[in-house]
Design an enzyme around this catalytic site. Structure first.
Site, PDB file in Angstrom:
ATOM      1  N   LYS A  25      54.910  51.879  29.299  1.00  0.00           N
ATOM      2  CA  LYS A  25      54.984  53.111  28.511  1.00  0.00           C
ATOM      3  C   LYS A  25      55.724  54.202  29.257  1.00  0.00           C
ATOM      4  CE  LYS A  25      51.023  52.539  25.429  1.00  0.00           C
ATOM      5  NZ  LYS A  25      49.692  53.015  25.050  1.00  0.00           N
ATOM      6  N   LYS A  32      54.807  41.851  20.783  1.00  0.00           N
ATOM      7  CA  LYS A  32      53.494  42.096  20.192  1.00  0.00           C
ATOM      8  C   LYS A  32      53.589  43.057  19.009  1.00  0.00           C
ATOM      9  CE  LYS A  32      50.807  45.240  21.988  1.00  0.00           C
ATOM     10  NZ  LYS A  32      49.796  46.084  22.662  1.00  0.00           N
ATOM     11  N   LYS A  68      50.935  49.351  16.650  1.00  0.00           N
ATOM     12  CA  LYS A  68      50.897  50.516  15.774  1.00  0.00           C
ATOM     13  C   LYS A  68      52.089  51.425  16.037  1.00  0.00           C
ATOM     14  CE  LYS A  68      45.887  51.049  16.246  1.00  0.00           C
ATOM     15  NZ  LYS A  68      45.874  51.054  17.725  1.00  0.00           N
TER      16      LYS A  68
HETATM   17  P1  TYM Z   1      44.400  49.409  20.840  1.00  0.00           P
HETATM   18  O1  TYM Z   1      43.998  50.545  19.975  1.00  0.00           O
HETATM   19  O2  TYM Z   1      45.821  49.326  21.287  1.00  0.00           O
HETATM   20  O3  TYM Z   1      44.072  48.036  20.136  1.00  0.00           O
HETATM   21  C1  TYM Z   1      42.778  47.744  19.645  1.00  0.00           C
HETATM   22  C2  TYM Z   1      42.466  46.259  19.798  1.00  0.00           C
HETATM   23  O4  TYM Z   1      43.403  45.463  19.082  1.00  0.00           O
HETATM   24  C3  TYM Z   1      43.974  44.495  19.939  1.00  0.00           C
HETATM   25  N1  TYM Z   1      45.380  44.299  19.539  1.00  0.00           N
HETATM   26  C4  TYM Z   1      45.905  43.113  19.227  1.00  0.00           C
HETATM   27  N2  TYM Z   1      45.383  41.866  19.195  1.00  0.00           N
HETATM   28  C5  TYM Z   1      46.187  40.856  18.832  1.00  0.00           C
HETATM   29  N3  TYM Z   1      47.493  41.037  18.496  1.00  0.00           N
HETATM   30  C6  TYM Z   1      48.067  42.256  18.513  1.00  0.00           C
HETATM   31  N4  TYM Z   1      49.333  42.417  18.174  1.00  0.00           N
HETATM   32  C7  TYM Z   1      47.261  43.369  18.899  1.00  0.00           C
HETATM   33  N5  TYM Z   1      47.488  44.697  19.014  1.00  0.00           N
HETATM   34  C8  TYM Z   1      46.336  45.241  19.408  1.00  0.00           C
HETATM   35  C9  TYM Z   1      43.878  45.109  21.324  1.00  0.00           C
HETATM   36  O5  TYM Z   1      43.924  44.149  22.342  1.00  0.00           O
HETATM   37  C10 TYM Z   1      42.525  45.783  21.258  1.00  0.00           C
HETATM   38  O6  TYM Z   1      41.489  44.860  21.498  1.00  0.00           O
HETATM   39  N6  TYM Z   1      42.748  50.697  25.379  1.00  0.00           N
HETATM   40  C11 TYM Z   1      42.358  50.108  24.114  1.00  0.00           C
HETATM   41  C12 TYM Z   1      41.213  50.836  23.441  1.00  0.00           C
HETATM   42  C13 TYM Z   1      39.998  51.027  24.286  1.00  0.00           C
HETATM   43  C14 TYM Z   1      39.033  50.034  24.592  1.00  0.00           C
HETATM   44  C15 TYM Z   1      38.032  50.716  25.378  1.00  0.00           C
HETATM   45  C16 TYM Z   1      38.900  48.685  24.301  1.00  0.00           C
HETATM   46  C17 TYM Z   1      39.583  52.183  24.861  1.00  0.00           C
HETATM   47  N7  TYM Z   1      38.425  52.006  25.501  1.00  0.00           N
HETATM   48  C18 TYM Z   1      36.942  50.028  25.860  1.00  0.00           C
HETATM   49  C19 TYM Z   1      37.780  48.003  24.810  1.00  0.00           C
HETATM   50  C20 TYM Z   1      36.816  48.670  25.580  1.00  0.00           C
HETATM   51  C21 TYM Z   1      43.540  50.147  23.155  1.00  0.00           C
HETATM   52  O7  TYM Z   1      44.420  50.955  23.281  1.00  0.00           O
HETATM   53  O8  TYM Z   1      43.437  49.310  22.115  1.00  0.00           O
END
Ligand code: TYM
Length: 332
Positions: A112, A195, A198
């Site tokens: 990023k 991947k 969003k």
């Molecule tokens: P975030 O918001 O980017 O994504 C949320 C969840 O979706 C999964 N994910 C995917 N899985 C499969 N294929 C994809 N293309 C794909 N895109 C996203 C992510 O792996 C995630 O599980 N840092 C984290 C949020 C967070 C979090 C936490 C997660 C903050 N605190 C504590 C677990 C525990 C994030 O940005 O996820």
């Protein structure tokens, strides 16, 4: 029951199908066998510039999508991260035991910050994984179900928990990441080697949970495939078709081989039409329920408040223990 923690950023109006398959479908299942905490991580979303009014709205919408997808706010604790003050406070304490180099090795930060440039990269983006560790450790979490892009952050969380425990005495449960192999990564429909995200540059490769059905169908029909013409899973040579097969299998609960058999000798057009039906059939009811929930924001806010109260109780107990252990003087 063992504890489970996971969360998502409210970084768009709608979740994308990677979030749905890679996270929500597992969460819905797992909430039955764990004491589960699910947060909408609005503090994390602030690490990149947000419009204030839009962020508030996206936060509600993300919570509504959790509920519509089957997270039950009476069974699981579903809350907004900023409603529980302990997250920011524990993140500060953990930042004091995190190495600068250690944080600098996080690949998501490296990607990023390379994309944004040094001046548009906030310190918050750098310490993002430390806040994530705080999320997880506050709840004495046993398991963290995530997609594989978050694995390194959960590994850091484990390191911090172990370091804290060895310096200050047993305080935190050391969590383990749970990554569903087959669906750990859903790829962009237009660019099936990267991947789905969003924050993708082009909308054409992203299937949004709240897209209307004709838009989803159109994106699937236009998804990048290859010239071979046979519906066959081969991640290396046929990334587009393999990604579509993964989505098909995840949403129907069928084996990939059975889907290959069904479409043997038929073209990609038929296969895509079949997948479009599966996707719109799955998303339709979720979308309707989201719209219903958003129709009554006061009720939604009330649910979130009640859940934040439950989260607060658990988080405060951990934070207070941490403050004692590191030697902060109690206010009497
Ligand atoms: P975030 O918001 O980017 O994504 C949320 C969840 O979706 C999964 N994910 C995917 N899985 C499969 N294929 C994809 N293309 C794909 N895109 C996203 C992510 O792996 C995630 O599980 N840092 C984290 C949020 C967070 C979090 C936490 C997660 C903050 N605190 C504590 C677990 C525990 C994030 O940005 O996820």
């Amino acid at each position: 029951k063992p504890r489970l923690y996971s969360g998502m950023q409210p970084s768009a109006d709608s979740l994308q199908i990677g979030n749905y398959i890679g996270a929500l479908l597992q969460w819905r299942e797992l909430q039955n066998s764990y004491e589960a905490f699910f947060s909408v991580v609005d503090l994390h979303a602030l690490t990149v510039a947000q419009d204030p009014a839009e962020l508030r709205e996206k936060t509600r919408r993300t919570a509504a999508q959790y509920i519509a997808a089957g997270i039950e706010p009476t069974k699981s604790t579903l809350y907004v991260q900023s409603h529980v003050r302990a997250h920011a406070e524990l993140a500060w304490i953990l930042s004091t035991i995190t190495g600068f180099g250690e944080a600098g090795r996080m690949t998501q930060f490296k990607d990023k910050s390379a994309r944004y440039g040094a001046d548009a990269t906030s310190v918050g983006l750098f310490t993002y994984p430390v806040l994530m560790a705080a999320d997880i450790l506050l709840y004495q979490t046993d398991v963290v179900p995530v997609g594989d892009d978050q694995k390194q952050h959960v590994e850091l969380t484990r390191d911090l928990a172990e370091r804290f425990n060895s310096r200050f005495g047993e305080t935190f449960t050391v969590p383990i990441p749970v990554i569903q192999k087959d669906t750990a990564r859903i790829y962009d429909l237009q660019n099936p080697t990267s991947k789905m995200s969003k924050s993708a540059e082009s909308d054409a490769g992203v299937l949004w949970l709240l897209d209307d059905p004709s838009a989803s169908a159109k994106k699937i029909m236009r998804a990048v495939t290859d010239n071979e013409g046979s519906v066959r899973y081969d991640r290396e040579n046929k990334p587009g078709v393999s990604n579509l097969l993964t989505i098909y299998a995840a949403l129907t609960g069928r084996q990939i081989a059975a889907i290959e058999d069904e479409y043997a000798g038929r073209g990609y057009g038929d296969f895509k039409k079949g997948l479009a039906e599966v996707v719109t059939g799955e998303f339709g009811p979720v979308r309707e329920r989201v719209l219903e929930l958003l129709d009554d924001p006061a009720e939604l806010d009330r649910i979130l408040a009640a859940n934040a109260e439950r989260a607060d109780a658990v988080a405060d107990a951990t934070l207070s223990d941490v403050y004692d252990r590191v030697g902060l003087l109690r206010r009497v």
